[in-house]
Design an enzyme around this catalytic site. Structure first.
Site, PDB file in Angstrom:
ATOM      1  N   SER A 194     -10.786 -54.116  19.929  1.00  0.00           N
ATOM      2  CA  SER A 194      -9.901 -53.767  18.827  1.00  0.00           C
ATOM      3  C   SER A 194      -9.284 -55.055  18.274  1.00  0.00           C
ATOM      4  CB  SER A 194      -8.859 -52.760  19.294  1.00  0.00           C
ATOM      5  OG  SER A 194      -8.148 -52.203  18.220  1.00  0.00           O
ATOM      6  N   ASP A 229     -15.584 -43.713  16.864  1.00  0.00           N
ATOM      7  CA  ASP A 229     -14.375 -44.533  16.785  1.00  0.00           C
ATOM      8  C   ASP A 229     -13.768 -44.355  15.395  1.00  0.00           C
ATOM      9  OD1 ASP A 229     -12.452 -46.530  16.626  1.00  0.00           O
ATOM     10  OD2 ASP A 229     -13.667 -48.017  17.689  1.00  0.00           O
ATOM     11  N   HIS A 279     -12.429 -44.820  20.336  1.00  0.00           N
ATOM     12  CA  HIS A 279     -11.993 -46.214  20.253  1.00  0.00           C
ATOM     13  C   HIS A 279     -11.559 -46.788  21.594  1.00  0.00           C
ATOM     14  CE1 HIS A 279     -10.366 -49.797  18.364  1.00  0.00           C
ATOM     15  NE2 HIS A 279      -9.182 -49.587  18.920  1.00  0.00           N
TER      16      HIS A 279
END
Length: 254
Positions: free
Chosen positions: A50, A205, A233
């Site tokens: 991320s 995601d 995610h």
């Protein structure tokens, strides 16, 4: 490493008068270099997911000679379309009830202005303003990060200090476009040409949709893209975690 403003680093971004002027991508890249030198490590594998994928790419493109391999998850490059997708309304079509909660803090604000509106709330010194905004911002992300909702992750997002710091730091980076020019990380991916790497991406995601992972894979010839078919995610979903460990172990055995 607890990055500037979060975890055990001080000053903490949840403080009412928090100043994030020196909290930028490029300061963090240099923090990583200071840490590497302090630990006496000549070259290292860098893993991030991320925002961590953003920072890992920024570091590797700046110091490619210091990176042996990259293991990345949930690719995020802070392009305008990525921010618009998740915060300005499109992702809310998949989670309408959750996005409605997010919008309660910024009623009447049009798409395209919601990140900026949250910025004003999050950096208001009054805790009765910035704490509820921080909780709403963080709950939106925590409730949409997993393929299936994770109650423990959502509960963590209601803790005032964590939520305020998390939301303030994210929002600060977003209003400054990550301190990048548009598309910079993909444009400069040629710097990674001699670095082998694995990109692990959840098929579902919502926070960081797979298109960006695909674009990075196309721009980085030495990369391997692994799409996890039953993941969102979060890093701790079984398929994603397995792929991260597998890639890291494989590189460790080289």
């Amino acid at each position: 490493m607890d990055q500037r403003g979060c975890g055990r680093s001080i000053p903490h971004a949840s403080e009412p008068d928090a100043d994030l002027a020196t909290n930028t991508t490029w300061y963090l890249v240099e923090d990583l270099e200071v840490l590497r030198e302090h630990l006496g490590i000549e070259r290292w594998l860098v893993l991030g997911g991320s925002w961590g994928s953003t920072l890992a790419l920024s570091y590797a493109e700046t110091y490619p000679e210091r990176v042996t391999e990259l293991v990345l998850r949930g690719i995020f490059t802070l392009q305008r379309r990525e921010l618009d997708w998740y915060y300005e309304g499109a992702a809310g079509q998949l989670f309408p009830e959750r996005y409605a909660d997010f919008l309660e803090q910024v009623p009447g604000v049009a798409p395209g202005d919601r990140i900026a509106a949250y910025h004003r709330l999050l950096f208001d010194p009054d805790p009765t303003v910035h704490v509820p905004a921080g909780k709403a911002w963080t709950t939106w992300e925590s409730s949409t990060s997993s393929l299936f909702e994770n109650p423990d992750r959502i509960e963590e997002s209601t803790l005032a200090a964590h939520a305020t710091a998390f939301a303030r730091i994210e929002n600060h980076y977003f209003v400054h476009h990550g301190f990048f020019r548009e598309g910079q990380l993909l444009d400069e991916a040629s710097a990674l040409r001699d670095i082998p790497g694995v990109i692990v991406q959840g098929r579902y995601d919502v926070v960081c949709p797979p298109i960006t992972a695909w674009e990075l894979h196309q721009a980085w010839p030495g990369s391997e893209l692994v799409i996890v078919p039953d993941a969102g995610h979060a890093f701790d979903e079984p398929g994603t975690l397995h792929q991260l460990i597998e890639a890291t172990d494989r590189f460790a055995s080289r």
